[in-house]
Design a protein around this motif. Structure first.
Motif, short mmCIF file in Angstrom:
data_model
loop_
_atom_site.label_atom_id
_atom_site.label_comp_id
_atom_site.label_asym_id
_atom_site.label_seq_id
_atom_site.Cartn_x
_atom_site.Cartn_y
_atom_site.Cartn_z
N TYR A 157 -4.72 6.87 -7.34
CA TYR A 157 -4.64 5.91 -6.50
C TYR A 157 -5.37 5.84 -5.26
O TYR A 157 -6.40 5.08 -5.10
N ASN A 158 -5.63 7.02 -4.57
CA ASN A 158 -6.26 7.29 -3.43
C ASN A 158 -7.81 7.08 -3.75
O ASN A 158 -8.59 6.43 -3.00
N GLU A 159 -8.39 7.28 -5.05
CA GLU A 159 -9.51 7.27 -5.33
C GLU A 159 -9.73 5.83 -5.48
O GLU A 159 -11.00 5.19 -5.08
N LEU A 160 -9.10 4.77 -6.03
CA LEU A 160 -9.34 3.52 -6.31
C LEU A 160 -9.25 2.66 -4.86
O LEU A 160 -10.17 2.16 -4.62
N GLN A 161 -8.26 3.34 -3.85
CA GLN A 161 -8.30 2.63 -2.69
C GLN A 161 -9.75 3.06 -1.78
O GLN A 161 -10.14 2.22 -1.20
N GLY A 162 -10.26 4.18 -2.17
CA GLY A 162 -11.41 4.62 -1.59
C GLY A 162 -12.54 3.37 -2.10
O GLY A 162 -13.45 3.12 -1.14
N GLN A 163 -12.51 3.25 -3.38
CA GLN A 163 -13.53 2.23 -4.01
C GLN A 163 -13.25 0.91 -3.23
O GLN A 163 -14.27 0.38 -2.85
N CYS A 164 -12.36 0.62 -3.12
CA CYS A 164 -11.91 -0.79 -2.34
C CYS A 164 -12.43 -0.92 -0.95
O CYS A 164 -12.95 -1.70 -0.49
N HIS A 165 -12.27 0.31 -0.26
CA HIS A 165 -12.71 0.36 1.25
C HIS A 165 -14.12 0.57 1.21
O HIS A 165 -14.70 -0.07 2.13
N ASP A 166 -14.74 1.13 0.29
CA ASP A 166 -16.13 1.23 0.28
C ASP A 166 -16.73 -0.10 0.22
O ASP A 166 -18.10 -0.47 0.52
N ASN A 167 -16.08 -1.08 -0.46
CA ASN A 167 -16.44 -2.36 -0.85
C ASN A 167 -15.82 -3.42 0.50
O ASN A 167 -15.94 -4.66 0.16
N ASN A 168 -15.57 -2.77 1.42
CA ASN A 168 -14.85 -3.61 2.58
C ASN A 168 -13.48 -4.34 2.22
O ASN A 168 -13.27 -5.44 2.84
N GLN A 169 -12.83 -3.95 1.17
CA GLN A 169 -11.70 -4.70 0.73
C GLN A 169 -10.71 -3.67 1.35
O GLN A 169 -10.26 -2.53 0.98
N LEU A 170 -10.29 -3.96 2.58
CA LEU A 170 -9.34 -3.22 3.39
C LEU A 170 -8.03 -3.54 3.69
O LEU A 170 -7.25 -2.84 4.44
N LYS A 171 -7.79 -4.88 3.21
CA LYS A 171 -6.30 -5.33 3.48
C LYS A 171 -5.36 -5.37 2.35
O LYS A 171 -5.67 -5.42 1.06
N PRO A 172 -4.39 -4.90 2.83
CA PRO A 172 -3.21 -4.44 1.60
C PRO A 172 -2.63 -5.74 0.58
O PRO A 172 -2.46 -6.77 1.52
N THR A 173 -2.40 -5.69 -0.46
CA THR A 173 -2.29 -6.85 -1.17
C THR A 173 -0.72 -6.91 -1.62
O THR A 173 -0.26 -7.77 -2.21
N PRO A 174 0.29 -5.83 -1.51
CA PRO A 174 1.53 -5.80 -1.84
C PRO A 174 2.19 -7.19 -1.19
O PRO A 174 1.93 -7.13 0.21
N LEU A 175 3.04 -7.82 -1.89
CA LEU A 175 3.71 -8.81 -1.08
C LEU A 175 4.95 -9.39 -1.60
O LEU A 175 5.58 -8.41 -2.58
N ILE A 176 5.77 -10.03 -1.03
CA ILE A 176 7.31 -10.42 -1.41
C ILE A 176 7.34 -11.73 -1.20
O ILE A 176 6.75 -12.45 -0.24
N LEU A 177 7.96 -12.20 -2.13
CA LEU A 177 8.02 -13.82 -2.39
C LEU A 177 9.44 -14.32 -2.35
O LEU A 177 10.39 -13.50 -2.63
N LYS A 178 9.59 -15.38 -1.74
CA LYS A 178 10.93 -16.02 -1.73
C LYS A 178 10.94 -17.61 -2.24
O LYS A 178 10.01 -18.37 -1.80
N TYR A 179 11.76 -17.93 -3.04
CA TYR A 179 11.95 -19.24 -3.56
C TYR A 179 13.47 -19.52 -3.33
O TYR A 179 14.25 -18.87 -3.34
N GLY A 180 13.46 -20.98 -3.18
CA GLY A 180 14.99 -21.79 -3.00
C GLY A 180 14.77 -22.71 -4.26
O GLY A 180 14.01 -22.68 -4.92
N LYS A 181 15.94 -23.43 -3.94
CA LYS A 181 15.98 -24.52 -4.90
C LYS A 181 14.73 -25.53 -5.09
O LYS A 181 14.32 -25.90 -3.82
N GLY A 182 14.38 -25.74 -6.38
CA GLY A 182 13.39 -26.59 -6.59
C GLY A 182 11.84 -25.83 -6.49
O GLY A 182 10.77 -26.17 -6.73
N GLY A 183 12.02 -24.38 -6.05
CA GLY A 183 10.85 -23.54 -5.79
C GLY A 183 10.05 -23.21 -7.03
O GLY A 183 10.65 -23.09 -8.19
N PHE A 184 8.79 -23.10 -7.09
CA PHE A 184 8.03 -22.68 -8.35
C PHE A 184 6.79 -22.12 -8.01
O PHE A 184 6.27 -22.35 -6.68
N ASN A 185 6.17 -21.42 -8.89
CA ASN A 185 4.82 -20.78 -8.56
C ASN A 185 3.74 -21.34 -9.69
O ASN A 185 4.00 -21.01 -10.99
N THR A 186 2.59 -21.97 -9.47
CA THR A 186 1.60 -22.50 -10.56
C THR A 186 1.06 -21.25 -11.15
O THR A 186 0.97 -20.13 -10.63
#
Length: 237
Positions: A109-138
């Motif tokens: 993983y560290n090597e992959l992250q190094g490739q990302c950072h060499d390409n100026n991809q510096l922002k973390p992408t893990p996320l948490i999602l929350k839905y209530g009644k009627g919620g959906f994701n296209t």
């Protein structure tokens, strides 16, 4: 209590590999404990842990909200990135090989992250999602830059039919010159779903061909649904 690292090491990765090659996804049960699920849900209300909040309705992504974690990532997420990635890299590399794509992913993983950072991809992408009644994701794909890893994971933090109803995880497989196939999944609390970010190989009469995949979430009828997505590559923004 069994550690997350021990649970990841104990997974039948040969079975996961077979399922990924056969279907483009695999469900691994009980990777996160009930306590870990609750800890992640509780983190949702801590604004200091996130770099960005997205209200899905504003962008016509669906109805709900998600937040991108900031560095340093919670230990649970960092462990998943570092210890699950090496198990998935051989799968991704075989996919590239059979599809005759001139791309190989590093072993760590560290090597992959190094490739990302060499390409100026510096922002973390893990996320948490929350839905209530009627919620959906296209239906969508999670691509954040030129450097991307074609497999990702999502962890289910609530129990279906107890904490919420509806809200199934949906994927579509867009086979060339054919109608799309829908796949509907209902993982349980603590389960890890591994699936393709973008496309996967399918074997035909003349060898392997590429099919595009998208994913989303069906409408919730009631309750609350939280999931955590762990994407391995970083983003430009």
């Amino acid at each position: 209590m069994e550690s997350l690292s021990s649970k990841i090491a104990a997974i039948d990765w040969q079975k996961v590999t077979s399922e990924m090659h056969e279907k483009g996804y695999a469900i691994v049960p009980n990777v996160l404990s009930e306590k870990q699920c609750q800890e992640l849900i509780d983190l949702y209300e801590n604004p200091d842990r996130y770099r960005k909040t997205v209200v899905m309705e504003r962008y016509r992504f669906g109805l709900g909200e998600y937040k991108y974690f900031d560095y340093p990532l919670p230990k649970i997420i960092q462990t998943i990135r570092e210890e699950v990635y090496p198990k998935l890299a051989p799968i991704a590399n075989l996919w590239m090989k059979v599809l005759k794509i001139d791309k190989q992913f590093p072993k760590s993983y560290n090597e992959l992250q190094g490739q990302c950072h060499d390409n100026n991809q510096l922002k973390p992408t893990p996320l948490i999602l929350k839905y209530g009644k009627g919620g959906f994701n296209t239906l969508h794909q999670d691509l954040y830059g030129d450097v991307f890893f074609p497999l990702q994971t999502v962890f289910f933090l609530n129990e279906p039919d107890v904490d919420f109803a509806g809200g199934e995880f949906v994927m579509t497989q867009q086979t060339p010159r054919a109608q799309s196939k829908a796949i509907v999944l209902r993982p349980k609390k603590g389960d890890m779903l591994i699936f393709t970010t973008n496309f996967r190989p399918v074997k035909g009469k003349r060898g392997y061909y590429r099919v595009n995949m998208k994913h989303g979430v069906s409408e919730l009828h009631h309750g609350e649904r939280h999931t955590m997505g762990v994407i391995f590559h970083d983003a430009l923004s």
